[in-house]
Structures are given as C-alpha cells and as structure tokens.
Design an enzyme around this catalytic site. Structure first.
Site, PDB file in Angstrom:
ATOM      1  N   SER A 140      -6.559  -1.929  -0.858  1.00 24.07           N
ATOM      2  CA  SER A 140      -6.043  -1.118  -1.971  1.00 24.07           C
ATOM      3  C   SER A 140      -7.144  -0.327  -2.683  1.00 24.07           C
ATOM      4  O   SER A 140      -6.923   0.845  -3.026  1.00 24.07           O
ATOM      5  CB  SER A 140      -5.268  -1.989  -2.966  1.00 24.07           C
ATOM      6  OG  SER A 140      -6.025  -3.110  -3.367  1.00 24.07           O
TER       7      SER A 140
ATOM      8  N   HIS B 196      -7.588  -7.695  -8.484  1.00 21.73           N
ATOM      9  CA  HIS B 196      -7.949  -8.612  -7.392  1.00 21.73           C
ATOM     10  C   HIS B 196      -8.217  -7.726  -6.174  1.00 21.73           C
ATOM     11  O   HIS B 196      -7.362  -7.531  -5.320  1.00 21.73           O
ATOM     12  CB  HIS B 196      -6.816  -9.575  -7.095  1.00 21.73           C
ATOM     13  CG  HIS B 196      -6.495 -10.538  -8.220  1.00 21.73           C
ATOM     14  ND1 HIS B 196      -5.985 -10.128  -9.422  1.00 21.73           N
ATOM     15  CD2 HIS B 196      -6.632 -11.885  -8.304  1.00 21.73           C
ATOM     16  CE1 HIS B 196      -5.810 -11.195 -10.213  1.00 21.73           C
ATOM     17  NE2 HIS B 196      -6.200 -12.270  -9.547  1.00 21.73           N
TER      18      HIS B 196
ATOM     19  N   HIS C  32       0.818  -1.210   0.000  1.00 25.06           N
ATOM     20  CA  HIS C  32       0.000   0.000   0.000  1.00 25.06           C
ATOM     21  C   HIS C  32       0.859   1.271   0.000  1.00 25.06           C
ATOM     22  O   HIS C  32       0.428   2.301  -0.505  1.00 25.06           O
ATOM     23  CB  HIS C  32      -1.008  -0.049   1.157  1.00 25.06           C
ATOM     24  CG  HIS C  32      -2.024  -1.155   0.962  1.00 25.06           C
ATOM     25  ND1 HIS C  32      -2.680  -1.772   1.995  1.00 25.06           N
ATOM     26  CD2 HIS C  32      -2.473  -1.757  -0.178  1.00 25.06           C
ATOM     27  CE1 HIS C  32      -3.506  -2.694   1.493  1.00 25.06           C
ATOM     28  NE2 HIS C  32      -3.386  -2.714   0.186  1.00 25.06           N
TER      29      HIS C  32
ATOM     30  N   ASN D 133     -13.217 -12.128 -13.585  1.00 18.67           N
ATOM     31  CA  ASN D 133     -11.831 -12.558 -13.482  1.00 18.67           C
ATOM     32  C   ASN D 133     -10.914 -11.349 -13.714  1.00 18.67           C
ATOM     33  O   ASN D 133     -10.951 -10.738 -14.778  1.00 18.67           O
ATOM     34  CB  ASN D 133     -11.579 -13.635 -14.543  1.00 18.67           C
ATOM     35  CG  ASN D 133     -10.208 -14.240 -14.407  1.00 18.67           C
ATOM     36  OD1 ASN D 133      -9.254 -13.578 -13.958  1.00 18.67           O
ATOM     37  ND2 ASN D 133     -10.091 -15.488 -14.771  1.00 18.67           N
ATOM     38  N   GLY D 134     -10.100 -11.033 -12.728  1.00 12.02           N
ATOM     39  CA  GLY D 134      -9.257  -9.840 -12.800  1.00 12.02           C
ATOM     40  C   GLY D 134      -8.288  -9.870 -13.969  1.00 12.02           C
ATOM     41  O   GLY D 134      -8.045  -8.837 -14.612  1.00 12.02           O
TER      42      GLY D 134
ATOM     43  N   GLU E  14     -13.387  -8.448  -8.557  1.00  7.52           N
ATOM     44  CA  GLU E  14     -13.230  -9.446  -7.493  1.00  7.52           C
ATOM     45  C   GLU E  14     -14.104 -10.636  -7.889  1.00  7.52           C
ATOM     46  O   GLU E  14     -15.232 -10.456  -8.331  1.00  7.52           O
ATOM     47  CB  GLU E  14     -13.670  -8.829  -6.147  1.00  7.52           C
ATOM     48  CG  GLU E  14     -13.816  -9.789  -4.997  1.00  7.52           C
ATOM     49  CD  GLU E  14     -12.545 -10.570  -4.657  1.00  7.52           C
ATOM     50  OE1 GLU E  14     -11.465  -9.984  -4.540  1.00  7.52           O
ATOM     51  OE2 GLU E  14     -12.661 -11.802  -4.522  1.00  7.52           O
TER      52      GLU E  14
ATOM     53  N   ASP F  83      -2.912  -8.241  -7.757  1.00  5.26           N
ATOM     54  CA  ASP F  83      -2.621  -8.680  -6.383  1.00  5.26           C
ATOM     55  C   ASP F  83      -3.333 -10.001  -6.080  1.00  5.26           C
ATOM     56  O   ASP F  83      -4.232 -10.057  -5.243  1.00  5.26           O
ATOM     57  CB  ASP F  83      -3.100  -7.554  -5.432  1.00  5.26           C
ATOM     58  CG  ASP F  83      -2.822  -7.870  -3.976  1.00  5.26           C
ATOM     59  OD1 ASP F  83      -1.965  -8.729  -3.690  1.00  5.26           O
ATOM     60  OD2 ASP F  83      -3.477  -7.243  -3.110  1.00  5.26           O
TER      61      ASP F  83
HETATM   62  C1  LIG Z   1      -4.673 -10.480  -1.807  1.00  2.00           C
HETATM   63  S1  LIG Z   1      -6.393 -10.270  -1.988  1.00  2.00           S
HETATM   64  C2  LIG Z   1      -6.575  -8.660  -2.579  1.00  2.00           C
HETATM   65  C3  LIG Z   1      -6.266  -7.565  -1.605  1.00  2.00           C
HETATM   66  C4  LIG Z   1      -6.418  -6.162  -2.136  1.00  2.00           C
HETATM   67  N1  LIG Z   1      -5.786  -5.963  -3.427  1.00  2.00           N
HETATM   68  C5  LIG Z   1      -5.834  -5.167  -1.148  1.00  2.00           C
HETATM   69  O1  LIG Z   1      -4.647  -4.827  -1.245  1.00  2.00           O
HETATM   70  O2  LIG Z   1      -6.586  -4.693  -0.291  1.00  2.00           O
HETATM   71  C6  LIG Z   1      -6.715 -11.229  -3.419  1.00  2.00           C
HETATM   72  C7  LIG Z   1      -8.183 -11.257  -3.830  1.00  2.00           C
HETATM   73  O3  LIG Z   1      -8.291 -11.819  -5.151  1.00  2.00           O
HETATM   74  C8  LIG Z   1      -9.518 -12.515  -5.258  1.00  2.00           C
HETATM   75  N2  LIG Z   1      -9.387 -13.367  -6.451  1.00  2.00           N
HETATM   76  C9  LIG Z   1      -8.821 -14.585  -6.588  1.00  2.00           C
HETATM   77  N3  LIG Z   1      -8.763 -14.947  -7.887  1.00  2.00           N
HETATM   78  C10 LIG Z   1      -9.295 -13.920  -8.592  1.00  2.00           C
HETATM   79  C11 LIG Z   1      -9.465 -13.651  -9.985  1.00  2.00           C
HETATM   80  N4  LIG Z   1      -9.083 -14.534 -10.914  1.00  2.00           N
HETATM   81  N5  LIG Z   1     -10.024 -12.475 -10.350  1.00  2.00           N
HETATM   82  C12 LIG Z   1     -10.408 -11.553  -9.430  1.00  2.00           C
HETATM   83  N6  LIG Z   1     -10.259 -11.749  -8.095  1.00  2.00           N
HETATM   84  C13 LIG Z   1      -9.699 -12.908  -7.689  1.00  2.00           C
HETATM   85  C14 LIG Z   1      -9.630 -13.210  -3.923  1.00  2.00           C
HETATM   86  O4  LIG Z   1     -10.973 -13.565  -3.657  1.00  2.00           O
HETATM   87  C15 LIG Z   1      -9.084 -12.131  -2.969  1.00  2.00           C
HETATM   88  O5  LIG Z   1     -10.119 -11.327  -2.447  1.00  2.00           O
END
Ligand SMILES: C[S@@+](CC[C@H](N)C(=O)[O-])C[C@H]1O[C@@H](n2cnc3c(N)ncnc32)[C@H](O)[C@@H]1O
Length: 280
Positions: free
Chosen positions: A100, A42, A19, A143-144, A118, A164
C-alpha cells in the site's frame, strides 16, 4: 509479539481488494488540485519480491494478483490497479508486488504528502530504505494507532488514513475502533479505511458494533468472500470499512466486485457485498 510478516501474503486476494479500494480513494482525492495527506499506520515494507522463500512457500499471490496478470478483459478499476503493479515489474513476468505505501507514493503529486509507520524491527529498516528517495514521504518506526492522535488533523485538511493491522492479536479488533474514534475527533472530514479479515465472523461484528456505537455516520463496508463463513481455521473473506468514502466508491465497487469474485474464485463459491453500516 510481532510475528506477522506480510511477505508471506503479498498480492493475495485480500491485497487485491484492499489495494483496489485504496487506489479508488486516492483517485477521488486527486480529482481536486488541493494536496492531501495519506497516513498508512501499518505500512509493512512497501515492496515485495514474489520469488522469495516466503512468497513461494504460501504462493498466495498465485491465487490473487497473478489471476489478472495475463487477462485482456480487465474492467477500468482493475486495469488501473494492475498498472500500479506493472510499475514495479520491469519485464512481462510478475516478480514484484507493491504494498500500500508504494502504490500511494508512486501516485503522490508535489502537493500531496504521506507518513508510513511500521513497528517491526526487521521490516522498518526495509520500509525506510524503500522510500528514502521519495521527497513527500516520511517513514517512522512507531505504533501506527498512535498516529491518529499524533498526525491528525493534517495541515492540508484533506486526507486518507489506511489502518491495516495483522490481527495476530485479538485486541486489534478493538484498537481499530478506538483509533477511528481518536482520529475522527481531530479530523472528522477525513477518509478512513480499515482492512479486516473474516476468520471468525464474530470478530468482524465486534468492529461493526464498535463503529456503530461511536455515532459516526457514512460508513461503507465492502467485502469479498472466497467461500461462506466457517468456524474452521483460515480466512474465508476480507473486507474494507470506509468512513467518509468518496461518493464514487460505492458504485465503482459494485461494478467491479462481480468480476473480481468470478476471476479470483473460479470454483463458484465466492460472493461479495457493498453495504452501509451507517449511511449519511
Ligand atoms: C498487513 S501488514 C501491512 C501491509 C500493508 N499495509 C500493505 O497493504 O502493503 C501489517 C503490518 O503491521 C505491522 N504492525 C503490527 N503492529 C503494528 C503497530 N502497532 N504499529 C505499526 N505497525 C504494526 C506488522 O509488522 C506488519 O508489517
């Protein structure tokens, strides 16, 4: 498989590093009046309560953001980060932590825009709800990785993509590289930041080698270690790989990392690095 929940980890040492880097990049983008696009592939839920079962169970934030909460010797980059954390805490106690998306959303100007994706079926409704009042923010259950094709290039022609993933699947180590290749083809002047954990060093080397093979230039690696690499289970370090970093980022992180390591790792086993994977 989507078992990872960021609520167990919010505010830990990896979030602190991630961050701070995110904030430095946004600050640099906002040096110019022209708007920019922020894509958080993500996103998580955006806001975490630190007195929930999940956060208290691991208490990771105690060894992360909490280490800075009461200090009065903060370097400017850490003070700026803590000011963002304070925006979501209404008293003197540390009870909430911004993810984030929330750090970014709270800084957007009228001319800036953000997209948060997400995939988790329980986290997405929380994310959507947390940002429904923000005019410049769109949330999407998707899907991110696919957004680097779908959402790029942005109409603003300036922007930052944060990737992320949870790395609960080993494929993530390859998917981040493929996503960068896709994004860069469409938007070569954008800034891209990939977060990674160091659990097994060979996985990080896989990302680094993959990026080297793309031929992309200007890739900076920033890492903060709690202890030396180990083949035992557990995260020993984490890092950010930034493509097209703002010119200020290298020096800012070199200035602040010694303080971060000293404060996060009082037992003196920590270390840091800021290195070019490929320079200009
Ligand atoms: C490490 S966390 C994100 C934290 C956030 N970026 C932050 O810094 O506050 C990862 C997230 O990715 C999500 N996730 C997993 N695979 C994904 C995908 N293919 N596309 C989007 N989100 C996904 C998970 O559910 C989880 O909430």
């Amino acid at each position: 498989m989507l078992s990872y929940r960021h609520s167990f980890h919010a505010g830990n040492h990896a979030d602190v590093l991630k961050h701070i880097v995110l904030l430095r990049i946004i600050r640099a983008l906002q040096q110019k009046e022209k708007g920019f696009f922020y894509l958080d592939t993500h996103a998580g839920v955006g806001r975490y309560s630190l007195n929930t079962y999940e956060a208290e169970k691991t208490a990771e934030y105690q060894e992360g953001v909490a280490r800075f909460w009461q200090r009065d010797d903060l370097p400017p980059e850490v003070a700026d980060y803590l000011a963002q954390v304070k925006k979501v805490n209404y008293g003197t106690q540390l009870k909430h932590y911004p993810g984030s998306p929330l750090i970014a959303a709270n800084l957007l100007r009228a001319q800036d825009r953000a997209l948060f994706t997400e995939l988790h079926p329980s986290d997405f409704p929380l994310l959507r709800n947390n940002f429904k009042q923000y005019e410049n923010v769109t949330t999407k259950r998707d899907n991110g990785y696919q957004q680097l094709k779908a959402a790029l290039p942005p109409k603003e022609r300036r922007g930052l993509v944060l990737i992320d993933p949870p790395y609960e699947l080993k494929e993530d180590y390859d998917l981040v590289v493929q996503a960068i290749e896709e994004g860069y083809k469409r938007f070569a002047t954008g800034t891209y930041a990939i977060w990674y954990p160091v659990v097994l060093r060979q996985h990080v080397k896989r990302i680094v080698r993959g990026l080297e093979q793309t031929g992309i230039r200007k890739i900076l690696q920033i890492e903060l270690a709690l202890r030396p690499d180990s083949d035992q289970r557990g995260m020993t370090a984490s890092g950010m790989i930034v493509i097209n970093p703002p010119w200020t980022l290298e020096a800012e992180m070199q200035a602040v990392l010694p303080y971060l390591v000293k404060t996060l790792v009082p037992e003196n086993t920590g270390s840091w690095k800021v290195e070019w994977i490929t320079p200009e």
